[in-house]
Every structure is written in C-alpha cells, then in structure tokens.
Design a protein around this motif. Structure first.
Motif, short mmCIF file in Angstrom:
data_model
loop_
_atom_site.label_atom_id
_atom_site.label_comp_id
_atom_site.label_asym_id
_atom_site.label_seq_id
_atom_site.Cartn_x
_atom_site.Cartn_y
_atom_site.Cartn_z
N ASP A 63 1.07 -0.66 0.17
CA ASP A 63 -0.24 -0.29 0.29
C ASP A 63 1.09 1.01 0.00
O ASP A 63 0.18 2.40 -0.23
N SER A 130 -8.46 -0.10 2.60
CA SER A 130 -7.11 0.97 2.06
C SER A 130 -7.01 1.94 2.53
O SER A 130 -5.69 2.73 1.68
N LEU A 133 -6.51 5.19 0.31
CA LEU A 133 -5.96 4.45 -1.11
C LEU A 133 -7.40 6.01 -2.27
O LEU A 133 -6.62 5.88 -3.01
#
Length: 203
Positions: A63, A130, A133
């Motif tokens: 990530d 996430s 993101l």
C-alpha cells in the motif's frame, strides 16, 4: 576528514533518493500494467532494478508503494498542466491536454487510464484496508478537473466545472473503450471529437 565524511554522506543520500525515485516510477508503471492485486513487491523491485530486500527500507507495505504510485501520477499531471500553462490561450491549453491524451493511445488501449483504472480497483476494496488510497486516487482526478475548470472559466463559458467534467469524462470513456476493444485508433477518433467540441464552446 569532516569534509570527506560529509561528501560520502551526501553521496549516499543522493543514491538513496535516486533508488527511491526508481521504485516510485516502477510502482506507477507496474501497478498500471498489472493492477494492485496481481502486483507483488518483487515485480516492482525487478522493474526498478532494486533487490527485493532493499524495497522495505523505503516502503514497508505494498500500500505504501500504491501511495507512491499515486504521488507519481499527481506529479505527472502537475508537470503536464504546468507545461500547458505556458500556452497563452486557454482553449489551446485544453486542446493540448487532449493531444497529450491521444499521444498515449497505445498505452491506454493496452492498460487503460493509469489513474482511472487504479481508482476503480481501489474503490472495490474494503474501506478499512484501503487506508484512504481510494480517496487519494480521486484527488489525482480532482486536480485535473480543477485545472480544466479554470481553463473553461477563462474562456467565460457557463458552468466551467460541468464542462471540465464533460471533458475528463470523455477521456475516461474513450480510454475505457479503447482498452476494452484494444483499439488505439478509437482514442484518435474520440480525441478529434473532443477537439471539435472544444472549438465550439464559448462561441
């Protein structure tokens, strides 16, 4: 002795910065070509010419690399719009943007829009993993929309924000279709339509 140590330290810092830049550029390219889920950190390391173990010195997780790739996309948009801002006429700036999109037709036909495809993929992940993101991807697109709206505002057209959405949506649509059909010429044809539309607005 002190000067020598300082010089060595400066060289190491420059080498580390160059390696990080290579990883960031490779992340943007590989994630675009393979997608987030199919990309391993080893893929990005190989593309950057960096040992896999070294990657974790700069980026702890995949990530983190996705975030770096989004920063790379933001930098690309900024560089492009800064270059276009040197053109005196706002209509010509917008047409220059379309020309830049069409120039990437082979890449778009193979992989789609770099930011658009990434935004769609990140949006399908669970909100918590996430890490925001998906919102970061949206900000790259928002940056482009804001720039386009400013050009339409200079042209004096009504609803410049709406015109910006129409323009960027046109790009996203033709990228998607060119990718789905593996037809780069579609980008050229639709780019010509966008150019003709830009000639008509504000008249």
């Amino acid at each position: 002795m002190t000067d020598s140590l300082a010089s060595k330290g400066s060289s190491r810092a420059a080498a580390a910065a160059a390696k990080r830049r290579r990883l960031t550029a490779a992340a943007a390219r590989v994630l675009h070509e393979k997608g987030v889920e199919r990309t391993a950190i080893a893929d990005i390391a190989q593309a950057a010419g960096v040992p896999v173990g070294n990657v974790y010195y700069y980026f702890k997780t995949k990530d983190d690399l996705v975030e770096a790739a989004l920063a790379e996309h933001t930098a690309h948009v900024t560089t492009l719009t800064d270059d276009l801002d040197r053109i005196p006429d706002p209509r010509a700036r917008l047409k220059g943007l379309v020309d830049a999109w069409v120039a990437q037709r082979e890449t778009a036909a193979r992989y789609g829009c770099p930011t658009g495809t990434l935004a769609v993929e990140l949006d399908k992940r669970d909100p918590e993993p996430s890490g925001g993101l998906d919102r970061a991807a949206a900000q790259v697109i928002r940056r482009l929309l804001d720039w386009a709206a400013e050009q339409f505002r200079e042209l004096g057209v009504p609803d410049p924000d709406g015109h910006a959405v129409t323009l960027v949506a046109g790009y996203q649509g033709m990228s998607l279709l060119a990718n789905a059909l593996r037809d780069p010429d579609l980008m050229t044809r639709e780019g010509d339509r966008l150019l003709a539309w830009l000639d008509s607005v504000g008249d």
